[in-house]
Design a protein around this motif. Sequence first.
Motif, PDB file in Angstrom:
ATOM      1  N   PRO A 129     -33.890 -11.920  31.374  1.00  0.00           N
ATOM      2  CA  PRO A 129     -32.881 -11.081  30.736  1.00  0.00           C
ATOM      3  C   PRO A 129     -32.186 -10.084  31.666  1.00  0.00           C
ATOM      4  CG  PRO A 129     -35.066 -10.252  30.228  1.00  0.00           C
ATOM      5  CD  PRO A 129     -35.255 -11.534  30.992  1.00  0.00           C
ATOM      6  N   GLU A 130     -32.701  -9.941  32.880  1.00  0.00           N
ATOM      7  CA  GLU A 130     -32.122  -9.004  33.841  1.00  0.00           C
ATOM      8  C   GLU A 130     -31.779  -9.749  35.127  1.00  0.00           C
ATOM      9  OE1 GLU A 130     -34.591  -5.485  34.307  1.00  0.00           O
ATOM     10  OE2 GLU A 130     -35.314  -5.760  32.255  1.00  0.00           O
ATOM     11  N   PRO A 131     -30.968  -9.137  36.000  1.00  0.00           N
ATOM     12  CA  PRO A 131     -30.594  -9.800  37.254  1.00  0.00           C
ATOM     13  C   PRO A 131     -31.804 -10.105  38.145  1.00  0.00           C
ATOM     14  CG  PRO A 131     -29.203  -7.884  36.854  1.00  0.00           C
ATOM     15  CD  PRO A 131     -30.303  -7.840  35.830  1.00  0.00           C
ATOM     16  N   ILE A 132     -31.663 -11.162  38.938  1.00  0.00           N
ATOM     17  CA  ILE A 132     -32.674 -11.542  39.915  1.00  0.00           C
ATOM     18  C   ILE A 132     -32.446 -10.663  41.147  1.00  0.00           C
ATOM     19  CG2 ILE A 132     -33.592 -13.419  41.335  1.00  0.00           C
ATOM     20  CD1 ILE A 132     -33.822 -13.847  38.233  1.00  0.00           C
ATOM     21  N   VAL A 133     -33.450  -9.876  41.520  1.00  0.00           N
ATOM     22  CA  VAL A 133     -33.304  -8.936  42.637  1.00  0.00           C
ATOM     23  C   VAL A 133     -34.075  -9.370  43.887  1.00  0.00           C
ATOM     24  CG1 VAL A 133     -32.829  -6.963  41.131  1.00  0.00           C
ATOM     25  CG2 VAL A 133     -35.194  -7.469  41.812  1.00  0.00           C
ATOM     26  N   THR A 134     -34.749 -10.482  43.829  1.00  0.00           N
ATOM     27  CA  THR A 134     -35.486 -10.989  44.991  1.00  0.00           C
ATOM     28  C   THR A 134     -34.508 -11.196  46.145  1.00  0.00           C
ATOM     29  OG1 THR A 134     -37.122 -12.062  43.588  1.00  0.00           O
ATOM     30  CG2 THR A 134     -36.905 -12.903  45.844  1.00  0.00           C
ATOM     31  N   LYS A 135     -34.854 -10.639  47.300  1.00  0.00           N
ATOM     32  CA  LYS A 135     -33.994 -10.748  48.476  1.00  0.00           C
ATOM     33  C   LYS A 135     -34.272 -12.048  49.224  1.00  0.00           C
ATOM     34  CE  LYS A 135     -33.450  -5.788  49.329  1.00  0.00           C
ATOM     35  NZ  LYS A 135     -33.989  -5.276  48.089  1.00  0.00           N
ATOM     36  N   ILE A 136     -33.245 -12.520  49.917  1.00  0.00           N
ATOM     37  CA  ILE A 136     -33.367 -13.664  50.812  1.00  0.00           C
ATOM     38  C   ILE A 136     -33.000 -13.131  52.193  1.00  0.00           C
ATOM     39  CG2 ILE A 136     -32.498 -15.959  51.380  1.00  0.00           C
ATOM     40  CD1 ILE A 136     -31.996 -16.295  48.314  1.00  0.00           C
ATOM     41  N   LEU A 137     -33.992 -13.113  53.089  1.00  0.00           N
ATOM     42  CA  LEU A 137     -33.866 -12.429  54.372  1.00  0.00           C
ATOM     43  C   LEU A 137     -34.257 -13.341  55.524  1.00  0.00           C
ATOM     44  CD1 LEU A 137     -35.771  -9.192  53.254  1.00  0.00           C
ATOM     45  CD2 LEU A 137     -33.284  -9.446  53.487  1.00  0.00           C
ATOM     46  N   PRO A 138     -33.708 -13.096  56.708  1.00  0.00           N
ATOM     47  CA  PRO A 138     -34.144 -13.884  57.866  1.00  0.00           C
ATOM     48  C   PRO A 138     -35.600 -13.543  58.216  1.00  0.00           C
ATOM     49  CG  PRO A 138     -32.653 -12.128  58.564  1.00  0.00           C
ATOM     50  CD  PRO A 138     -32.676 -12.112  57.055  1.00  0.00           C
ATOM     51  N   ALA A 139     -36.351 -14.550  58.574  1.00  0.00           N
ATOM     52  CA  ALA A 139     -37.743 -14.325  58.964  1.00  0.00           C
ATOM     53  C   ALA A 139     -37.794 -13.528  60.260  1.00  0.00           C
ATOM     54  CB  ALA A 139     -38.469 -15.654  59.132  1.00  0.00           C
ATOM     55  N   SER A 140     -38.788 -12.672  60.328  1.00  0.00           N
ATOM     56  CA  SER A 140     -39.063 -11.937  61.558  1.00  0.00           C
ATOM     57  C   SER A 140     -40.534 -12.163  61.887  1.00  0.00           C
ATOM     58  CB  SER A 140     -38.737 -10.454  61.368  1.00  0.00           C
ATOM     59  OG  SER A 140     -39.465  -9.917  60.276  1.00  0.00           O
ATOM     60  N   THR A 141     -41.069 -11.404  62.790  1.00  0.00           N
ATOM     61  CA  THR A 141     -42.469 -11.598  63.182  1.00  0.00           C
ATOM     62  C   THR A 141     -43.378 -11.507  61.965  1.00  0.00           C
ATOM     63  OG1 THR A 141     -41.991 -10.618  65.327  1.00  0.00           O
ATOM     64  CG2 THR A 141     -44.312 -10.772  64.695  1.00  0.00           C
ATOM     65  N   PHE A 142     -44.270 -12.465  61.857  1.00  0.00           N
ATOM     66  CA  PHE A 142     -45.274 -12.484  60.795  1.00  0.00           C
ATOM     67  C   PHE A 142     -46.599 -12.103  61.423  1.00  0.00           C
ATOM     68  CE2 PHE A 142     -48.531 -14.342  58.126  1.00  0.00           C
ATOM     69  CZ  PHE A 142     -48.061 -14.114  56.844  1.00  0.00           C
ATOM     70  N   TYR A 143     -47.170 -11.000  60.946  1.00  0.00           N
ATOM     71  CA  TYR A 143     -48.455 -10.526  61.449  1.00  0.00           C
ATOM     72  C   TYR A 143     -49.549 -10.942  60.478  1.00  0.00           C
ATOM     73  CZ  TYR A 143     -45.480  -7.532  64.313  1.00  0.00           C
ATOM     74  OH  TYR A 143     -44.528  -7.056  65.191  1.00  0.00           O
ATOM     75  N   LEU A 144     -50.559 -11.620  60.982  1.00  0.00           N
ATOM     76  CA  LEU A 144     -51.663 -12.015  60.120  1.00  0.00           C
ATOM     77  C   LEU A 144     -52.392 -10.792  59.592  1.00  0.00           C
ATOM     78  CD1 LEU A 144     -53.301 -15.024  61.994  1.00  0.00           C
ATOM     79  CD2 LEU A 144     -51.951 -15.088  59.896  1.00  0.00           C
ATOM     80  N   ALA A 145     -52.739 -10.842  58.313  1.00  0.00           N
ATOM     81  CA  ALA A 145     -53.568  -9.791  57.720  1.00  0.00           C
ATOM     82  C   ALA A 145     -54.992  -9.942  58.250  1.00  0.00           C
ATOM     83  CB  ALA A 145     -53.550  -9.895  56.197  1.00  0.00           C
TER      84      ALA A 145
END
Length: 187
Positions: A129-145
């Motif tokens: 019922p509301e706008p989709i606010v999920t962003k689509i962004l370029p990947a950057s460095t992924f740090y493992l948890a």
Amino acid sequence: MSNENKKYETAIFAGGCFWCMVSPFDVLDGIVEVKSGYTGGHKENPTYKEVKSQTTGHYEAIRIIYDPSIISYEKLLDVYWRQIDPMDDGGQFHDRGDSYRTAIFYTTEEQRIKAEESKKALEESGRFPEPIVTKILPASTFYLAEEYHQDFYKKSPVEYKADRKISGRDEFIQKYWGDEYYSIYEK
């Protein structure tokens, strides 16, 4: 064909608590690995405590290595949208703050296009019922948890189930997807 000859691809999704994001992808055919981590921020090598403090700019996210000859990026997007509240830009369910926001981090231009198309299709579906606010962004460095976060649902099933139960995630999924949610796992 040996694994050395296979070409794997990477997908990165932020969907709130990474503990809850691993298991839905981990069970799919064609998934090589799913890792929890941090991405999108400015702090190098962040810790969980730093990310949770909301000062690093990072999202909690998962990195999926997959075999595109077995599972498509579109299928991964379909699974992703069914795990999150795409209308909430303040976090996900009971987890609040920037590190719990949703985002699709594309690693190729093709992924960006497919992510934009899937977002548009979801918006046009009228499911929410509301706008989709999920962003689509370029990947950057992924740090493992940290290691204790990896495969948390397997390592600490009681704590995982308790956290998931109080989060509100499953109630949301049931409300907006119902039994259709499970159709994504059919071959």
